[in-house]
Design a protein around this motif. Structure first.
Motif, short mmCIF file in Angstrom:
data_model
loop_
_atom_site.label_atom_id
_atom_site.label_comp_id
_atom_site.label_asym_id
_atom_site.label_seq_id
_atom_site.Cartn_x
_atom_site.Cartn_y
_atom_site.Cartn_z
N LEU A 1 0.83 -1.21 0.00
CA LEU A 1 0.00 0.00 0.00
C LEU A 1 0.86 1.26 0.00
CD1 LEU A 1 -2.81 -0.98 2.55
CD2 LEU A 1 -2.93 -0.98 0.05
N ARG A 2 1.94 1.24 0.77
CA ARG A 2 2.82 2.40 0.81
C ARG A 2 3.57 2.57 -0.50
NH1 ARG A 2 5.55 3.84 6.52
NH2 ARG A 2 3.65 3.91 7.76
N LYS A 3 3.97 1.48 -1.11
CA LYS A 3 4.72 1.54 -2.36
C LYS A 3 3.89 2.21 -3.45
CE LYS A 3 8.27 0.35 -5.00
NZ LYS A 3 9.62 0.93 -4.80
N THR A 4 2.59 1.92 -3.45
CA THR A 4 1.68 2.46 -4.48
C THR A 4 0.89 3.67 -4.00
OG1 THR A 4 -0.02 0.89 -3.75
CG2 THR A 4 1.41 0.21 -5.58
N SER A 5 1.13 4.10 -2.75
CA SER A 5 0.43 5.25 -2.14
C SER A 5 -1.06 5.00 -1.96
CB SER A 5 0.64 6.53 -2.97
OG SER A 5 2.00 6.88 -3.06
N LEU A 6 -1.49 3.74 -2.03
CA LEU A 6 -2.91 3.43 -1.86
C LEU A 6 -3.36 3.59 -0.41
CD1 LEU A 6 -3.23 0.27 -4.16
CD2 LEU A 6 -4.06 2.57 -4.63
N ASP A 7 -2.42 3.63 0.53
CA ASP A 7 -2.79 3.81 1.93
C ASP A 7 -3.40 5.18 2.19
OD1 ASP A 7 -0.19 4.80 1.34
OD2 ASP A 7 0.17 5.07 3.48
N GLU A 8 -3.19 6.13 1.25
CA GLU A 8 -3.70 7.49 1.42
C GLU A 8 -5.15 7.65 0.95
OE1 GLU A 8 -1.68 9.47 2.88
OE2 GLU A 8 0.37 8.86 2.41
N LEU A 9 -5.70 6.64 0.29
CA LEU A 9 -7.03 6.79 -0.33
C LEU A 9 -8.13 7.21 0.64
CD1 LEU A 9 -7.10 3.84 -2.91
CD2 LEU A 9 -6.64 6.26 -3.32
N PRO A 10 -8.18 6.70 1.89
CA PRO A 10 -9.25 7.14 2.80
C PRO A 10 -9.26 8.64 3.08
CG PRO A 10 -8.25 5.12 3.62
CD PRO A 10 -7.39 5.60 2.48
N GLN A 11 -8.17 9.33 2.75
CA GLN A 11 -8.13 10.77 3.00
C GLN A 11 -9.06 11.55 2.08
OE1 GLN A 11 -3.94 11.97 3.13
NE2 GLN A 11 -3.54 10.15 4.41
N PHE A 12 -9.59 10.89 1.05
CA PHE A 12 -10.61 11.55 0.24
C PHE A 12 -11.86 11.83 1.08
CE2 PHE A 12 -8.15 9.81 -3.37
CZ PHE A 12 -8.03 10.96 -4.11
#
Length: 467
Positions: A368-379
């Motif tokens: 998730l960190r490699k692809t920055s997908l961990d940030e998605l809930p910040q929407f």
């Protein structure tokens, strides 16, 4: 006279571009209906779309200053301006049609945006080249008198003298500087400063006076302004101070007294409101589109260790406001407690903690960190108005306490999911350089910059360059 003529030409250029945009939409709808596939478009709705195009394109062309007669601008800068303007305007057109009438078909909107971009950019390039050619042959030029000293910005004077298609004819340089005389006396007349400016202007054809002395003299500048304004000659001032002043300053009045007011953020209220509207709308659409991805990530996190899916952390937002920042959990549940043992392994300078091979990160979390997908809930934070899509990353309170005073200015703009730091190397950038990148974003913010950073972030996510 010249200023009035350029303002008239700028208005005419803007109106022509708005007309071309409306004609683009008419042509695209006609071509799609007759040649590609049948698309049912109500005539009444079409009239509403034309009104939207006229209103939106006129406003955005004015906002991006794309009607102005250009003298000094590269083609790449012009292309970037038009690309941003067309993308934002097309998005506003889609939203406007969504609320006022039936939604514009996506096929028509995409074809319209592409054709509009080509036509408007082509029109400006054509006009730009015509005027450059005319200026290069001596037409539409301005006679300029430069007032300088040996500490002046000589690179600017060089370009004014030797770049013909800018349309500036340096009639003379007024200076007693020895270096100025030695360098420019063969190319242009150099006048002694004991001459009176008002007498020179009265006896010769001078359209503009440019003051670019390294040593700024208030009394001298005041006298020069009066001498020029009396006869309607444009007066310009260059100073190193103005390169700072121009970023975040505007003129305000208390009673009849003028004040130059400095702000740590943009004063463009309209553009900020457009940013807020785009943040909410894009976040809403993105959350709907990626909901299957959000569900899949949540299941993967839950299956790995049975812990909570989301990680809530207190962050500092606009002007020091606190909020709970949402992320997909990428570490073990007791990660905050384990951090104390790892403090001596911190790989980032400054008050932040960053560690490339952090043992607290889970297997799913590493991906998730490699692809920055961990940030998605910040929407969801964006939908709540706590964050923007683009803006300085929100810090934790313990980091803010350790900030130097100048670094606190990054809190003057609403925090974002991505910014310059996210697309420029992240952990490879020292903390102080990271802070300077955030200041650069704040000082140069525009809707165009947000668009470029958003597209760059998508590239980083696809290529897996995140850390």
């Amino acid at each position: 006279m010249i200023k009035g003529r350029e303002q008239t030409l700028a208005r005419l250029s803007t109106l022509i571009q708005v007309t071309l945009s409306a004609a683009c939409y008419w042509f695209v709808t006609w071509a799609v209906i007759h040649y590609l596939r049948p698309v049912k478009i109500d005539i009444h709705d079409n009239n509403t779309i034309y009104l939207l195009i006229i209103a939106i394109w006129y406003t955005m062309l004015k906002e991006f200053n794309l009607g102005k007669m250009l003298r000094v601008k590269t083609y790449s800068e012009l292309f970037a301006d038009y690309f941003a303007m067309v993308v934002i305007s097309s998005g506003l057109l889609y939203l406007g049609s969504l609320f006022l009438t039936n939604t514009v078909p996506v096929l028509i909107l995409c074809l319209f945006a592409c054709l509009n971009m080509v036509l408007l950019f082509g029109f400006r390039i054509l006009v730009y080249r015509i005027f450059k050619a005319l200026r290069g042959k001596g037409y539409n030029t301005r006679n300029v008198l430069i007032i300088a000293d040996d500490e002046a910005y000589l690179h600017f004077i060089d370009r004014m003298i030797f770049i013909r298609d800018w349309g500036y004819n340096v009639w003379a340089i007024m200076s007693d500087g020895k270096h100025i005389k030695d360098k420019y006396s063969e190319h242009v007349r150099v006048l002694h400063e004991h001459f009176q400016l008002n007498e020179i202007i009265d006896a010769n054809v001078v359209d503009e006076v440019i003051y670019c002395k390294g040593k700024f003299n208030n009394e001298e500048v005041r006298a020069l302004i009066y001498a020029c304004s009396e006869v309607g000659v444009t007066f310009r001032v260059y100073s190193e101070l103005l390169s700072v002043v121009s970023k975040r300053s505007h003129l305000t009045y208390f009673k009849e007294l003028p004040f130059l007011t400095f702000a740590g953020h943009t004063k463009n209220y309209f553009a900020l409101k457009v940013k807020e509207m785009l943040d909410f709308t894009l976040s809403f659409l993105i959350v709907i589109l990626i909901s299957p991805v959000l569900l899949a990530i949540g299941i993967a996190i839950k299956m790995e260790d049975g812990g909570p899916i989301l990680f809530r952390q207190k962050r500092v937002g606009l002007n020091g406001r606190s909020f709970s920042c949402l992320k997909f959990r990428t570490m073990v549940e007791n990660a905050e407690a384990l951090r104390v043992r790892l403090e001596n392994l911190n790989e980032q300078s400054g008050p932040v903690f960053k560690m490339k091979d952090d043992p607290r990160i889970t297997r799913v979390g590493r991906l998730l960190r490699k692809t920055s997908l961990d940030e998605l809930p910040q929407f969801f934070n964006v939908l709540k108005g706590e964050m923007s899509i683009v803006g300085p990353r929100p810090p934790i309170p313990s980091e803010v306490v350790q900030y130097q005073r100048w670094q606190r200015r990054r809190l003057s703009m609403k925090p974002g999911i991505t910014c310059i730091w996210q697309v420029s190397g992240r952990n490879n950038i020292p903390f102080e350089e990271w802070m300077k990148l955030d200041m650069l974003y704040i000082d140069t913010w525009s809707l165009k910059l947000d668009l470029m950073l958003f597209l760059s972030t998508i590239k980083v996510m696809i290529t897996g360059e995140g850390q």
